[in-house]
Design a protein around this motif. Structure first.
Motif, PDB file in Angstrom:
ATOM      1  N   GLU A  84     -20.858   6.997   1.619  1.00 22.91           N
ATOM      2  CA  GLU A  84     -20.775   8.426   1.922  1.00 22.91           C
ATOM      3  C   GLU A  84     -21.327   8.736   3.305  1.00 22.91           C
ATOM      4  O   GLU A  84     -20.689   9.449   4.096  1.00 22.91           O
ATOM      5  CB  GLU A  84     -21.520   9.236   0.860  1.00 22.91           C
ATOM      6  CG  GLU A  84     -21.414  10.730   1.087  1.00 22.91           C
ATOM      7  CD  GLU A  84     -21.643  11.548  -0.169  1.00 22.91           C
ATOM      8  OE1 GLU A  84     -21.641  12.782  -0.054  1.00 22.91           O
ATOM      9  OE2 GLU A  84     -21.801  10.966  -1.251  1.00 22.91           O
ATOM     10  N   GLU A  85     -22.497   8.200   3.618  1.00 28.69           N
ATOM     11  CA  GLU A  85     -23.101   8.450   4.932  1.00 28.69           C
ATOM     12  C   GLU A  85     -22.202   7.926   6.049  1.00 28.69           C
ATOM     13  O   GLU A  85     -21.967   8.604   7.051  1.00 28.69           O
ATOM     14  CB  GLU A  85     -24.477   7.788   5.001  1.00 28.69           C
ATOM     15  CG  GLU A  85     -25.176   7.939   6.338  1.00 28.69           C
ATOM     16  CD  GLU A  85     -26.486   7.165   6.414  1.00 28.69           C
ATOM     17  OE1 GLU A  85     -27.178   7.275   7.440  1.00 28.69           O
ATOM     18  OE2 GLU A  85     -26.812   6.447   5.442  1.00 28.69           O
ATOM     19  N   ALA A  86     -21.701   6.703   5.872  1.00 30.54           N
ATOM     20  CA  ALA A  86     -20.862   6.091   6.903  1.00 30.54           C
ATOM     21  C   ALA A  86     -19.535   6.830   7.049  1.00 30.54           C
ATOM     22  O   ALA A  86     -19.050   7.040   8.166  1.00 30.54           O
ATOM     23  CB  ALA A  86     -20.610   4.621   6.568  1.00 30.54           C
ATOM     24  N   LEU A 107     -15.208   1.363  -6.165  1.00 29.73           N
ATOM     25  CA  LEU A 107     -14.186   2.406  -6.092  1.00 29.73           C
ATOM     26  C   LEU A 107     -14.487   3.370  -4.955  1.00 29.73           C
ATOM     27  O   LEU A 107     -14.424   4.591  -5.105  1.00 29.73           O
ATOM     28  CB  LEU A 107     -14.113   3.161  -7.425  1.00 29.73           C
ATOM     29  CG  LEU A 107     -13.830   2.314  -8.672  1.00 29.73           C
ATOM     30  CD1 LEU A 107     -13.853   3.183  -9.922  1.00 29.73           C
ATOM     31  CD2 LEU A 107     -12.492   1.582  -8.552  1.00 29.73           C
ATOM     32  N   ASN A 108     -14.791   2.815  -3.793  1.00 25.27           N
ATOM     33  CA  ASN A 108     -15.244   3.633  -2.666  1.00 25.27           C
ATOM     34  C   ASN A 108     -14.145   4.519  -2.089  1.00 25.27           C
ATOM     35  O   ASN A 108     -14.442   5.504  -1.408  1.00 25.27           O
ATOM     36  CB  ASN A 108     -15.816   2.729  -1.579  1.00 25.27           C
ATOM     37  CG  ASN A 108     -16.954   1.890  -2.102  1.00 25.27           C
ATOM     38  OD1 ASN A 108     -18.012   2.399  -2.421  1.00 25.27           O
ATOM     39  ND2 ASN A 108     -16.733   0.587  -2.229  1.00 25.27           N
ATOM     40  N   GLU A 109     -12.902   4.180  -2.359  1.00 28.27           N
ATOM     41  CA  GLU A 109     -11.800   5.025  -1.897  1.00 28.27           C
ATOM     42  C   GLU A 109     -11.957   6.453  -2.409  1.00 28.27           C
ATOM     43  O   GLU A 109     -11.575   7.411  -1.724  1.00 28.27           O
ATOM     44  CB  GLU A 109     -10.466   4.439  -2.359  1.00 28.27           C
ATOM     45  CG  GLU A 109      -9.990   3.225  -1.578  1.00 28.27           C
ATOM     46  CD  GLU A 109     -10.628   1.921  -2.012  1.00 28.27           C
ATOM     47  OE1 GLU A 109     -10.223   0.868  -1.505  1.00 28.27           O
ATOM     48  OE2 GLU A 109     -11.549   1.943  -2.871  1.00 28.27           O
ATOM     49  N   ARG A 110     -12.502   6.610  -3.601  1.00 25.74           N
ATOM     50  CA  ARG A 110     -12.707   7.953  -4.161  1.00 25.74           C
ATOM     51  C   ARG A 110     -13.695   8.751  -3.316  1.00 25.74           C
ATOM     52  O   ARG A 110     -13.534   9.955  -3.101  1.00 25.74           O
ATOM     53  CB  ARG A 110     -13.235   7.855  -5.599  1.00 25.74           C
ATOM     54  CG  ARG A 110     -12.317   7.107  -6.547  1.00 25.74           C
ATOM     55  CD  ARG A 110     -12.715   7.328  -8.001  1.00 25.74           C
ATOM     56  NE  ARG A 110     -14.144   7.241  -8.222  1.00 25.74           N
ATOM     57  CZ  ARG A 110     -14.771   7.693  -9.303  1.00 25.74           C
ATOM     58  NH1 ARG A 110     -14.089   8.297 -10.261  1.00 25.74           N
ATOM     59  NH2 ARG A 110     -16.084   7.559  -9.444  1.00 25.74           N
ATOM     60  N   VAL A 111     -14.742   8.092  -2.849  1.00 23.51           N
ATOM     61  CA  VAL A 111     -15.759   8.749  -2.018  1.00 23.51           C
ATOM     62  C   VAL A 111     -15.175   9.096  -0.648  1.00 23.51           C
ATOM     63  O   VAL A 111     -15.335  10.214  -0.151  1.00 23.51           O
ATOM     64  CB  VAL A 111     -17.000   7.846  -1.863  1.00 23.51           C
ATOM     65  CG1 VAL A 111     -18.039   8.506  -0.957  1.00 23.51           C
ATOM     66  CG2 VAL A 111     -17.597   7.515  -3.221  1.00 23.51           C
ATOM     67  N   ILE A 112     -14.495   8.137  -0.039  1.00 25.82           N
ATOM     68  CA  ILE A 112     -13.934   8.348   1.297  1.00 25.82           C
ATOM     69  C   ILE A 112     -12.883   9.450   1.276  1.00 25.82           C
ATOM     70  O   ILE A 112     -12.822  10.300   2.173  1.00 25.82           O
ATOM     71  CB  ILE A 112     -13.335   7.037   1.842  1.00 25.82           C
ATOM     72  CG1 ILE A 112     -14.390   5.937   1.873  1.00 25.82           C
ATOM     73  CG2 ILE A 112     -12.767   7.249   3.251  1.00 25.82           C
ATOM     74  CD1 ILE A 112     -13.810   4.551   2.103  1.00 25.82           C
TER      75      ILE A 112
END
Length: 339
Positions: A84-86, A107-112
């Motif tokens: 999230e920070e990045a 599942l970082n695509e959801r955050v991005i």
């Protein structure tokens, strides 16, 4: 020459990927939050060691606050809990027609997508072995599956472009209309890897341990069930067969997949997970919350109990806090969570 590629996170994944792209003639700019790593890359180049290739590549590197300009092609390669920070910092440098490729675990695509917009995110699955060794040095330990896909399953020109880029890293890379299936497959496999990180034994040794296998199989079944109830079809890769850990799997299927995963991991000089390195060597927080907590949360929303996954998260935190040693006995304790 095309515009530079921005790689945000120059550690194990980002460093290896960036070096492969540089070797293929692409211009790469690395972004990393570790000043000593940035200084080393700018001073002596990024050194890649290991059995796949060894080379020192030259590229500009900078801290997040030093980034200038806008970029169309960007890769986010930070640890999952820094996503999230990045992403919030990266999106300020994303061109109007730019996109972010999430070369991470989880599942970082959801955050991005929440930060940059769904249409500006391309899904990416990576399973090659790599480790950050010291400032300016990354070990590329062994080849593994690499897959690219649009989040909505479409085949697009930009996804095809990224796929062609990724073939410089992994000639057997794939492009798919089921990237979520690969990401959830990696989550099931990732749960197994977090299980191995409860011990000091190698990945292959734990996966090959007859006493550990029933525990790990039940752990994987929890994650697989959450995926199934949400209509996700997990995909196979590198010896991991998601069907072997589903509710209808036969003992023979499960054994075969375990054996294939052991064989795959024995081919790599990376004997332990990055999770284990964080716990045993670097003494820092792992990605456990960012990777496995969504499984528990989605399971709760879907009315799927995940007691072993929840207990595994707690045990990893106890190790992080110095309240639990790394020991094979932890596997037995994890088994009791299912009861």
């Amino acid at each position: 020459m095309s515009q530079p590629i921005l790689i945000w996170g120059a550690g194990a994944i980002g460093g290896t990927l960036g070096a492969a792209l540089i070797r293929a003639g692409e211009e790469v700019i690395f972004v990393d939050s570790a000043r000593e790593h940035v200084d080393a890359i700018n001073g002596k180049g990024l050194k890649i060691v290991g059995p796949v290739f060894e080379e020192v590549v030259r590229a500009k590197a900078c801290l997040p606050e030093e980034v200038e300009g806008e970029y169309q092609r960007t890769f986010l390669c930070v640890k999952a809990h820094h996503t999230e920070e990045a992403a919030k910092a990266l999106v300020r440098h994303l061109a109007a027609d730019g996109y972010v490729v999430s070369a991470q675990n989880g599942l970082n695509e959801r955050v991005i997508a929440r930060i940059a917009g769904d249409h500006r995110v391309i899904g990416c699955f990576v399973n090659f072995g790599a480790d950050y060794l010291e400032p300016g040095v990354v070990q590329y330990s062994g080849r593994g599956a690499v897959v690219i896909g649009e989040l909505d399953g479409r085949f697009t020109d930009r996804a095809e472009d990224i796929y062609q880029l990724m073939r410089h890293l992994e000639p057997k890379a794939l492009i798919t209309n089921n990237i979520w299936g690969f990401l959830w497959g990696k989550l099931i496999y990732g749960a197994l890897l977090f299980g191995t990180a409860l011990t000091n034994d190698s990945i292959a040794d734990v996966l090959g341990n007859p006493a550990a296998r029933p525990v790990l199989r039940r752990l994987a079944l929890e994650v697989a069930t959450v995926a199934a109830i949400n209509n996700v079809r997990p995909e196979a890769f590198d010896g991991f067969d998601p069907a072997a850990f589903g509710p209808l799997a036969t003992p023979e299927q499960t054994k075969a997949s375990f054996d294939e995963m052991v064989a795959h991991n024995r081919q790599s000089v990376k004997s332990h997970t990055g999770i284990w390195r964080d716990l045993a060597i670097r003494k820092r927080r792992t990605e456990v919350d960012a990777q496995l907590l969504p499984v528990v949360e989605i399971g709760r929303e879907s009315r799927v109990p995940t007691p072993m996954t929840a207990r595994l998260i707690e045990m990893i935190h106890e190790i992080e806090d110095g309240k639990r040693p790394l020991d094979l006995a932890n596997i037995d304790e994890l088994a009791r969570a299912a009861a």
